[in-house]
Design an enzyme around this catalytic site. Structure first.
Site, short mmCIF file in Angstrom:
data_model
loop_
_atom_site.label_atom_id
_atom_site.label_comp_id
_atom_site.label_asym_id
_atom_site.label_seq_id
_atom_site.Cartn_x
_atom_site.Cartn_y
_atom_site.Cartn_z
N LYS A 22 23.89 -0.72 -3.50
CA LYS A 22 23.08 -0.07 -2.75
C LYS A 22 22.12 -1.52 -1.81
CE LYS A 22 18.97 1.56 -4.88
NZ LYS A 22 18.06 0.87 -3.92
N ASN A 23 21.65 -2.09 -2.38
CA ASN A 23 20.14 -3.09 -2.01
C ASN A 23 21.23 -3.75 -0.76
OD1 ASN A 23 18.66 -1.55 -3.53
ND2 ASN A 23 18.32 -3.42 -5.03
N ARG A 92 12.83 3.91 -0.06
CA ARG A 92 12.23 2.33 0.14
C ARG A 92 12.69 1.44 2.16
NH1 ARG A 92 7.57 -0.18 0.35
NH2 ARG A 92 7.52 -2.37 0.50
N CYS A 116 10.94 4.67 -5.65
CA CYS A 116 9.81 4.84 -5.61
C CYS A 116 8.22 4.14 -6.72
CB CYS A 116 10.77 3.93 -7.28
SG CYS A 116 12.89 4.39 -7.96
N ARG A 121 3.35 -1.05 -3.19
CA ARG A 121 4.08 -1.41 -1.96
C ARG A 121 3.55 -1.65 -0.72
NH1 ARG A 121 9.76 0.89 -5.03
NH2 ARG A 121 10.32 -0.71 -3.50
N PRO A 122 3.15 -1.83 -0.40
CA PRO A 122 2.41 -2.71 1.22
C PRO A 122 4.00 -2.93 1.55
CG PRO A 122 1.59 -4.42 -0.93
CD PRO A 122 2.20 -3.73 -1.73
N ILE A 123 3.06 -3.33 2.45
CA ILE A 123 4.57 -3.76 4.11
C ILE A 123 3.66 -4.82 4.82
CG2 ILE A 123 5.92 -2.24 3.74
CD1 ILE A 123 4.43 -1.05 6.83
N ASP A 124 2.30 -5.29 4.02
CA ASP A 124 1.62 -6.33 4.89
C ASP A 124 2.65 -7.65 5.69
OD1 ASP A 124 1.58 -6.53 2.64
OD2 ASP A 124 -0.11 -8.23 2.75
N LEU A 125 3.66 -7.72 4.29
CA LEU A 125 3.77 -9.23 5.01
C LEU A 125 4.95 -9.33 5.81
CD1 LEU A 125 4.69 -10.41 1.35
CD2 LEU A 125 3.09 -10.98 3.00
N ASP A 305 14.46 -5.33 -11.12
CA ASP A 305 15.68 -4.23 -10.97
C ASP A 305 16.71 -4.07 -12.46
OD1 ASP A 305 14.60 -3.29 -8.55
OD2 ASP A 305 16.83 -3.87 -7.56
N ILE A 327 6.21 -8.39 -10.77
CA ILE A 327 6.79 -8.36 -9.47
C ILE A 327 5.93 -7.06 -9.06
CG2 ILE A 327 8.90 -7.41 -7.28
CD1 ILE A 327 8.56 -10.22 -8.77
N ARG A 397 20.28 7.78 -6.99
CA ARG A 397 20.33 7.22 -5.72
C ARG A 397 20.98 6.16 -5.33
NH1 ARG A 397 14.97 6.29 -5.52
NH2 ARG A 397 15.36 4.46 -4.01
C1 UD1 Z 1 12.02 -5.77 -4.42
C2 UD1 Z 1 12.88 -6.49 -5.67
C3 UD1 Z 1 14.21 -6.62 -4.82
C4 UD1 Z 1 14.57 -5.61 -5.32
C5 UD1 Z 1 14.20 -4.21 -4.45
C6 UD1 Z 1 14.66 -3.19 -5.80
C7 UD1 Z 1 11.65 -8.51 -5.91
C8 UD1 Z 1 10.89 -10.07 -5.19
N1 UD1 Z 1 11.91 -7.84 -4.88
O1 UD1 Z 1 11.94 -6.07 -3.38
O2 UD1 Z 1 14.73 -7.92 -5.89
O3 UD1 Z 1 16.33 -4.87 -5.30
O4 UD1 Z 1 12.46 -4.45 -4.73
O5 UD1 Z 1 14.17 -2.43 -6.19
O6 UD1 Z 1 11.89 -8.43 -7.69
N2 UD1 Z 1 4.24 -7.31 -0.90
C9 UD1 Z 1 3.43 -7.16 -0.73
N3 UD1 Z 1 3.43 -7.12 0.99
C10 UD1 Z 1 5.00 -6.82 1.45
C11 UD1 Z 1 5.85 -6.74 0.38
C12 UD1 Z 1 5.97 -6.85 -0.69
O7 UD1 Z 1 2.60 -7.71 -1.38
O8 UD1 Z 1 4.58 -6.55 2.30
C13 UD1 Z 1 4.87 -7.53 -2.76
C14 UD1 Z 1 4.80 -5.93 -3.69
O9 UD1 Z 1 3.51 -5.27 -3.88
C15 UD1 Z 1 5.55 -6.65 -4.80
C16 UD1 Z 1 6.59 -7.96 -4.19
O10 UD1 Z 1 5.82 -8.21 -3.07
O11 UD1 Z 1 4.64 -7.23 -5.68
C17 UD1 Z 1 8.17 -7.61 -4.11
O12 UD1 Z 1 8.46 -7.27 -2.93
P1 UD1 Z 1 10.02 -7.46 -2.46
O13 UD1 Z 1 10.61 -8.41 -2.75
O14 UD1 Z 1 9.17 -6.69 -0.21
O15 UD1 Z 1 9.44 -5.45 -2.52
P2 UD1 Z 1 11.19 -4.67 -2.17
O16 UD1 Z 1 11.63 -5.71 -1.15
O17 UD1 Z 1 10.89 -3.71 -2.66
#
Ligand code: UD1
Length: 419
Positions: A22-23, A92, A116, A121-125, A305, A327, A397
């Site tokens: 899926k991912n 997501r 989920c 789950r911010p998207i600032d990065l 996961d 995480i 999902r």
């Molecule tokens: C995450 C998992 C990924 C998994 C996916 C689906 C990690 C590192 N990533 O990916 O392996 O397949 O969930 O469940 O294990 N964060 C920020 N700002 C951002 C983006 C992220 O602070 O802009 C923080 C999140 O709050 C979290 C961490 O970074 O603590 C993990 O984020 P990220 O890898 O971006 O999450 P996903 O892409 O959802």
């Protein structure tokens, strides 16, 4: 509401193939709009999230259809750059369309994504990386509007190896003039799969799998064919189900290196792990031992996961297992449900301590999220008696025909969809 009926206590045995990831599929589906492309994707799992991505593609004017595990996309007809909130909130990964739309149209209008509820789950990065490539972004906490007359190659240094931010940066960088370097990039196999797709679609890209990815422009191919890699989290779930039921299961078609962190702990718990190039056999030798101390980390560390399903496998292991989740802040949502089966789990902040019990008993549970729901299925298979899980569509999902897959291994499980 989906309902899972499980009669537990049966040993899983046999061989089964592992579904496509899926991912890996979702970012590749978004990448299909980077340029006017005709794509053929094979081994795509039939899942709610994949269906949501196909609906986004159609809403943008593309032709997109799935036949069994093949997906056909024609993005030459793309006609829009907005995604309505009703589609964004379904998962997501809808946020990955941001980088792809920006690359193709110079504009993306969307809203914050769903997915989920695992905590903040911010998207600032993601936004910072796109801004470094020259995008102007307005956001008001709900809607996001990105524009860039011309994206420019940049040096992007991610302070945390976010999977989603790495993917968005890779996609937008394909349309940038000049070279982009992403340092501190995520190294997950799904990032390598995205690079393989982009490379076939015409990108000059390298480095995925290491912490530095370089993108040096894009010369679009007209047609692109790609096979989706097997799903390492589904493989982890099946491996945990085998271990928890005292079973002996061979998972076919999967690269053992993609989930070696999980296999390490199952081995520590007393399972034999017999790996070859493209398959792994998990053979349990009676009651498991506690796996010790587990800490979730970015790849190649232990994946967040797989944490709930390994927790489920440890519920009857002899001794105490400690899991520290680093995480996501709210990733122990399965715990109160697992306690209904008789599990002894104490949660203190981001650490869960599991003291193995002699026996779990069936109970009525409610799935809380995708992997939490999968953990409840693993625990239900290992418990004595009947477990019924009410599931608001979470498990479907991410798991394709999971009941059939488990039945083929000897489980007594039945799935009623959408009651
Ligand atoms: C995450 C998992 C990924 C998994 C996916 C689906 C990690 C590192 N990533 O990916 O392996 O397949 O969930 O469940 O294990 N964060 C920020 N700002 C951002 C983006 C992220 O602070 O802009 C923080 C999140 O709050 C979290 C961490 O970074 O603590 C993990 O984020 P990220 O890898 O971006 O999450 P996903 O892409 O959802």
């Amino acid at each position: 509401m989906d309902i899972w009926h499980i009669r537990g206590g049966r040993r899983l045995e046999g061989a089964c193939p592992v579904q496509g990831s899926k991912n890996a599929s979702l970012p590749i589906l978004a990448a299909a709009i980077l340029a006017p492309l005709r794509c053929e994707l094979h081994n795509v799992p039939r899942l709610r999230d994949v269906d949501a991505a196909l609906r986004i593609l159609r809403c943008l004017g593309c032709l997109a259809e799935q036949r069994e595990n093949d997906v056909y996309i024609d993005s030459t007809t793309l006609s829009g750059c907005s995604i309505p909130h009703s589609l964004m909130e379904e998962m997501r990964s809808s946020v990955i369309f941001m980088g792809a739309l920006l690359a193709r149209c110079g504009e993306a209008r969307l809203s914050l994504p769903g997915g989920c509820q695992l905590g903040k789950r911010p998207i600032d990065l993601h936004l910072a990386a796109l801004r470094q490539l020259g995008a102007e972004i307005e956001e008001d906490g709900t809607d996001i509007c990105c524009r860039a007359a011309r994206l420019k190659g940049a040096e992007i240094a991610l302070p945390f190896p976010s999977v989603g931010a790495t993917e968005n940066a890779m996609l937008a960088a394909c349309a940038a003039k000049g070279t982009t370097t992403i340092r501190g990039a995520a190294k997950e196999p799904e990032i390598q799969a995205l690079q393989a797709f982009l490379s076939r679609a015409g990108a000059g890209i390298g480095g995925a799998g290491s912490d530095t990815i370089r993108i040096e422009g894009f010369d679009s191919a007209a047609r692109c064919v790609c096979r989706i890699i097997p799903d390492r989290i589904v493989a982890s779930t099946l491996a945990c189900a085998a271990a928890a039921t005292g079973g002996d299961v061979s998972l076919c078609g999967i690269d053992p290196r993609h989930f070696s962190a999980l296999l390490y702990f199952l081995n520590k718990a007393g399972c034999d792990i017999i790996s070859s190039n493209r398959s792994v056999r998990i053979r349990s030798r009676g009651r498991l031992r506690a796996a010790g101390e587990i800490v979730t980390e970015p790849y190649p560390g232990f994946p967040t996961d797989a944490q709930p399903v390994l927790m489920a496998a440890m519920l009857q292991a002899e001794g105490e297992t400690r899991i520290r989740e680093t995480i996501f802040e709210n990733r122990f949502r399965q715990v109160p449900e697992l306690r209904r089966l008789g599990a002894d789990i104490a949660v203190c902040g981001q650490t869960a301590e599991i003291r193995g019990v002699d026996r779990l008993h069936g109970a009525a549970l409610t799935a809380t999220d995708l992997r939490g729901g999968a953990a409840m299925i693993v625990a239900g298979l290992a418990a004595c008696g009947d477990t019924v899980i009410c599931d608001d569509g979470h498990v479907s999902r991410g798991y394709e025909s999971f009941d059939r897959c488990l039945c083929a291994l000897g489980a007594d499980i039945c799935f009623d969809h959408g009651i």
